[in-house]
Design a protein around this motif. Structure first.
Motif, PDB file in Angstrom:
ATOM      1  N   ASN A   1      -6.693 -18.539  43.666  1.00  0.00           N
ATOM      2  CA  ASN A   1      -7.682 -18.766  44.740  1.00  0.00           C
ATOM      3  C   ASN A   1      -7.025 -18.844  46.119  1.00  0.00           C
ATOM      4  OD1 ASN A   1      -6.403 -21.220  44.590  1.00  0.00           O
ATOM      5  ND2 ASN A   1      -8.196 -22.336  43.796  1.00  0.00           N
ATOM      6  N   ASN A   2      -5.720 -18.471  46.163  1.00  0.00           N
ATOM      7  CA  ASN A   2      -4.980 -18.465  47.441  1.00  0.00           C
ATOM      8  C   ASN A   2      -5.065 -19.811  48.174  1.00  0.00           C
ATOM      9  OD1 ASN A   2      -4.096 -15.797  47.203  1.00  0.00           O
ATOM     10  ND2 ASN A   2      -5.988 -14.995  48.107  1.00  0.00           N
ATOM     11  N   THR A   3      -4.913 -20.881  47.403  1.00  0.00           N
ATOM     12  CA  THR A   3      -5.064 -22.226  47.971  1.00  0.00           C
ATOM     13  C   THR A   3      -3.734 -22.988  47.939  1.00  0.00           C
ATOM     14  OG1 THR A   3      -7.376 -22.305  47.276  1.00  0.00           O
ATOM     15  CG2 THR A   3      -6.309 -24.415  47.758  1.00  0.00           C
ATOM     16  N   LEU A   4      -3.485 -23.695  49.031  1.00  0.00           N
ATOM     17  CA  LEU A   4      -2.312 -24.570  49.117  1.00  0.00           C
ATOM     18  C   LEU A   4      -2.439 -25.688  48.090  1.00  0.00           C
ATOM     19  CD1 LEU A   4       0.213 -25.553  50.880  1.00  0.00           C
ATOM     20  CD2 LEU A   4      -1.460 -26.999  52.057  1.00  0.00           C
ATOM     21  N   TYR A   5      -1.419 -25.858  47.257  1.00  0.00           N
ATOM     22  CA  TYR A   5      -1.471 -26.948  46.277  1.00  0.00           C
ATOM     23  C   TYR A   5      -0.243 -27.859  46.360  1.00  0.00           C
ATOM     24  CZ  TYR A   5       2.111 -24.956  43.223  1.00  0.00           C
ATOM     25  OH  TYR A   5       3.308 -24.499  42.712  1.00  0.00           O
ATOM     26  N   GLY A   6       0.778 -27.455  47.116  1.00  0.00           N
ATOM     27  CA  GLY A   6       1.990 -28.258  47.216  1.00  0.00           C
ATOM     28  C   GLY A   6       2.911 -27.713  48.296  1.00  0.00           C
ATOM     29  N   ALA A   7       4.079 -28.338  48.440  1.00  0.00           N
ATOM     30  CA  ALA A   7       5.051 -27.877  49.433  1.00  0.00           C
ATOM     31  C   ALA A   7       6.434 -28.373  49.034  1.00  0.00           C
ATOM     32  CB  ALA A   7       4.688 -28.373  50.824  1.00  0.00           C
ATOM     33  N   GLU A   8       7.433 -27.728  49.602  1.00  0.00           N
ATOM     34  CA  GLU A   8       8.810 -28.200  49.433  1.00  0.00           C
ATOM     35  C   GLU A   8       9.334 -28.659  50.792  1.00  0.00           C
ATOM     36  OE1 GLU A   8      13.310 -26.773  48.032  1.00  0.00           O
ATOM     37  OE2 GLU A   8      11.624 -25.358  47.917  1.00  0.00           O
TER      38      GLU A   8
ATOM     39  N   TYR B   1       8.214 -27.906  56.046  1.00  0.00           N
ATOM     40  CA  TYR B   1       7.527 -27.858  54.761  1.00  0.00           C
ATOM     41  C   TYR B   1       7.106 -26.427  54.454  1.00  0.00           C
ATOM     42  CZ  TYR B   1       7.424 -32.835  55.661  1.00  0.00           C
ATOM     43  OH  TYR B   1       7.795 -34.127  55.939  1.00  0.00           O
ATOM     44  N   GLN B   2       7.606 -25.919  53.328  1.00  0.00           N
ATOM     45  CA  GLN B   2       7.189 -24.575  52.931  1.00  0.00           C
ATOM     46  C   GLN B   2       6.073 -24.681  51.890  1.00  0.00           C
ATOM     47  OE1 GLN B   2      10.097 -21.697  51.397  1.00  0.00           O
ATOM     48  NE2 GLN B   2       8.866 -20.125  52.411  1.00  0.00           N
ATOM     49  N   PRO B   3       4.928 -24.117  52.206  1.00  0.00           N
ATOM     50  CA  PRO B   3       3.776 -24.220  51.301  1.00  0.00           C
ATOM     51  C   PRO B   3       4.013 -23.565  49.937  1.00  0.00           C
ATOM     52  CG  PRO B   3       3.055 -23.596  53.496  1.00  0.00           C
ATOM     53  CD  PRO B   3       4.566 -23.493  53.485  1.00  0.00           C
ATOM     54  N   LYS B   4       3.373 -24.148  48.924  1.00  0.00           N
ATOM     55  CA  LYS B   4       3.282 -23.550  47.594  1.00  0.00           C
ATOM     56  C   LYS B   4       1.803 -23.205  47.392  1.00  0.00           C
ATOM     57  CE  LYS B   4       6.909 -26.586  45.761  1.00  0.00           C
ATOM     58  NZ  LYS B   4       7.202 -27.674  44.796  1.00  0.00           N
ATOM     59  N   VAL B   5       1.563 -21.998  46.923  1.00  0.00           N
ATOM     60  CA  VAL B   5       0.187 -21.490  46.871  1.00  0.00           C
ATOM     61  C   VAL B   5      -0.175 -21.082  45.447  1.00  0.00           C
ATOM     62  CG1 VAL B   5      -1.399 -19.742  47.760  1.00  0.00           C
ATOM     63  CG2 VAL B   5       0.364 -20.706  49.264  1.00  0.00           C
ATOM     64  N   PHE B   6      -1.390 -21.444  45.051  1.00  0.00           N
ATOM     65  CA  PHE B   6      -1.940 -21.025  43.763  1.00  0.00           C
ATOM     66  C   PHE B   6      -2.668 -19.698  43.981  1.00  0.00           C
ATOM     67  CE2 PHE B   6      -5.120 -21.514  40.224  1.00  0.00           C
ATOM     68  CZ  PHE B   6      -4.183 -21.447  39.196  1.00  0.00           C
TER      69      PHE B   6
ATOM     70  N   ASP C   1       3.712 -18.064  53.603  1.00  0.00           N
ATOM     71  CA  ASP C   1       4.028 -18.855  54.796  1.00  0.00           C
ATOM     72  C   ASP C   1       5.523 -19.132  54.875  1.00  0.00           C
ATOM     73  OD1 ASP C   1       2.830 -19.902  57.071  1.00  0.00           O
ATOM     74  OD2 ASP C   1       1.411 -21.099  55.891  1.00  0.00           O
ATOM     75  N   LYS C   2       6.019 -19.213  56.103  1.00  0.00           N
ATOM     76  CA  LYS C   2       7.379 -19.673  56.348  1.00  0.00           C
ATOM     77  C   LYS C   2       7.377 -21.206  56.299  1.00  0.00           C
ATOM     78  CE  LYS C   2       6.699 -19.949  61.347  1.00  0.00           C
ATOM     79  NZ  LYS C   2       7.126 -19.483  62.673  1.00  0.00           N
ATOM     80  N   PRO C   3       8.524 -21.843  56.272  1.00  0.00           N
ATOM     81  CA  PRO C   3       8.558 -23.305  56.379  1.00  0.00           C
ATOM     82  C   PRO C   3       7.953 -23.749  57.707  1.00  0.00           C
ATOM     83  CG  PRO C   3      10.666 -22.479  55.576  1.00  0.00           C
ATOM     84  CD  PRO C   3       9.867 -21.275  55.995  1.00  0.00           C
ATOM     85  N   LEU C   4       7.077 -24.748  57.656  1.00  0.00           N
ATOM     86  CA  LEU C   4       6.308 -25.179  58.826  1.00  0.00           C
ATOM     87  C   LEU C   4       6.758 -26.543  59.327  1.00  0.00           C
ATOM     88  CD1 LEU C   4       2.757 -24.257  57.471  1.00  0.00           C
ATOM     89  CD2 LEU C   4       4.191 -22.869  58.991  1.00  0.00           C
TER      90      LEU C   4
END
Length: 552
Positions: A323-330, A315-320, A534-537
């Protein structure tokens, strides 16, 4: 009759033994009969295609003068592919008796029946060797031609080329199947026109052709491969096509090489041309064969890989960025095959060509739901995860139903799943995509268009389909600089502004540097995916990120 029965029997046997309709054999066979009965002319009129007929003089010729001569005409069965007509003309100074006339009528009726049998046999035989759509030979005709070359010791003078027309599906979609078939006929005719009398073109099926050509004419084959221009009239409009071909070529080196081996070499060459080669022509050699075998084995491993759960999801994070916050992922897929992790760049394109990708897409969706269920059960609050679905699914009427069933199986809120589709240039596919997007929306899923901006149909899709998210292709992002007048920056800025006006969310993929992030945020693009954050996790690592969603 009794006196001439032997002659009649001999003539019948000679004609029957020919095994085909052969006027020359008939001439030799009927001469003794014609002389015995004092005929001056014997003709046979046989039907051809399109209600035409051909007249053969099997005794005498057109120079014979017929003045008051006795004439006997016999007509065959009109249902036998057309009516055969045989005519006897009595010679000058000779008169047929009633018995002679009975004999000749019997001979004519028997000859009509035999002629029709041989002619219908020849027609059936020709259909066995002919492609009925284009009129050129089929694979049986090509096999016969090749075997004749082998028997005559001529095969090493020849090469064989397997042509696969590039993008013929587009022709059918452009003009319709009926007109597309006409284009196929025109293409076959053009091929045939460019070949010598001792060369051959055959159509084994589909949009494929095989040419047997003299080796000294290889340059001519190369020009054919480059493209054949055709024009067709459709609904009062003239449409032009230039049809090029991917081609596998085998130059015969051994005189006793059997036809099935030649076709095997061609098959390997054309497969290599379609799946590996950057050029349209591939000549057969052992390296080509080994590469094709590896390709097939690789595809065969796919099913085993699915069954053994060798594919895993990261899962690669998507960041807003505000506020540098995780809001989604691919959700992205990897393949652990024999201890080696294989990345999508090595298998996705292959699986798409072999139509294996659809099963992998559903596999990834299900494993994403399994992980998401685990996160929920552990008390974590998940973010929306996007899952890729290839355009190979277009045409699957049950796509929305199957997606819904998988998500519901794990009791996942539909709003937590986003389906990523790739933009398409084809108008028909856009209409199918529109139907799927509507169905997904009705079921509470959001839809993203992946790699937006690299296809010809980007604006058409945006106009036609009400998507929720546009993912800007990383090729655009790689060119982003702080030069506001740079062409790529201007285009990207307008895409972002247009999406905002339409209420469509924009996500920038492949963001890796501070400069790229800063330039994108200056354009009011605040949703980012890439190695910058982030890289895919792996699932467990992403689980930890869900617990602490803010990046420091």
């Amino acid at each position: 009759m009794n006196e001439n029965f032997k002659l009649i029997k001999q003539a019948y046997e000679k004609i029957a033994n020919a095994g085909k309709f052969d006027p020359e054999v008939m001439r030799k066979a009927v001469r003794p009969l014609a002389e015995a009965y004092g005929a001056s002319v014997i003709t046979i009129k046989v039907p051809l295609k399109f209600s035409e007929c051909q007249l053969h003089y099997i005794y005498g010729d057109e120079n014979v003068v017929i003045n008051g001569n006795q004439v006997i005409t016999c007509e065959g069965d009109p249902n036998a592919g057309g009516k055969t007509v045989i005519t006897w003309v009595c010679g000058e100074g000779h008169t047929w008796s009633e018995e002679d006339i009975d004999d000749i009528n019997y001979i004519c009726k028997t000859a009509c029946a035999l002629s029709e049998k041989l002619r219908l046999g020849a027609m059936a035989n020709s259909y066995f060797y002919m492609d009925t759509i284009t009129g050129v030979s089929n694979i049986n005709g090509l096999s016969r031609f090749a075997e004749q070359l082998i028997r005559r010791g001529k095969s090493t003078e020849y090469g064989f080329a397997f042509l696969n027309i590039v993008g013929f599906n587009y022709v059918n979609k452009k003009v319709g199947f009926k007109a597309g078939t006409k284009v196929m006929k025109m293409y076959a005719s053009k091929l045939k026109e460019q070949l010598a009398k001792d060369e051959m073109v055959a159509r084994p099926g589909g949009d494929n052709f095989v040419i047997a050509f003299k080796k000294e004419n290889i340059e001519k084959i190369k020009k054919i491969v480059e493209g054949i221009s055709l024009r067709i009239r459709v609904n009062s409009s003239t449409i032009k096509f230039s049809l090029s071909a991917r081609t596998g070529i085998y130059m015969v080196t051994k005189p006793d090489k059997p036809f099935d081996k030649i076709m095997s070499y061609l098959s390997n060459s054309i497969n290599y041309a379609k799946n590996y080669a950057r050029e349209n022509i591939v000549y057969y050699n052992k390296d080509v064969e080994h590469k094709v075998i590896e390709y097939r084995e690789f595809c065969q491993k796919f099913r085993t890989g699915i069954d053994k759960q060798e594919f895993f999801v990261v899962y690669q994070p998507k960041v807003f960025t505000k506020n540098n916050t995780l809001y989604g992922a691919e959700a992205l897929v990897r393949w652990n095959n024999d201890g080696r992790v294989i990345y999508p760049g090595e298998f996705v394109e292959i699986f798409e060509k072999e139509h294996l990708i659809s099963d992998l897409d559903f596999y990834v969706l299900e494993h994403t739901c399994i992980d998401m269920r685990r996160w929920l059960d552990s008390g974590l609050k998940p973010v929306k995860v996007s899952v890729n679905f290839s355009n190979d699914h277009l045409g699957d009427e049950d796509l929305v139903k199957r997606i819904t069933e998988i998500v519901d199986r794990y009791h996942i809120e539909h709003s937590l799943i986003e389906i990523e589709m790739t933009e398409t240039v084809d108008v028909n596919e856009i209409n199918q995509l529109l139907s799927y997007v509507d169905g997904l929306h009705k079921n509470g899923f959001t839809v993203a268009i992946d790699d937006f901006g690299i296809g010809y149909s980007s604006l058409l899709m945006l106009q036609t389909i009400s998507v929720d998210v546009l993912k800007i292709d990383k090729a655009f992002i790689a060119e982003v600089t702080n030069d506001h007048l740079k062409r790529e920056n201007v285009i990207l800025r307008h895409i972002i502004n247009m999406a905002e006006d339409l209420g469509v969310e924009i996500v920038a993929e492949g963001v890796e540097t501070d400069d790229q992030r800063d330039n994108l945020t200056s354009m009011n693009c605040h949703r980012i995916q890439g190695y910058f954050y982030d890289k895919p996790l792996m699932s467990d690592d992403f689980c930890k990120r869900l617990a602490v969603k803010t990046y420091q």
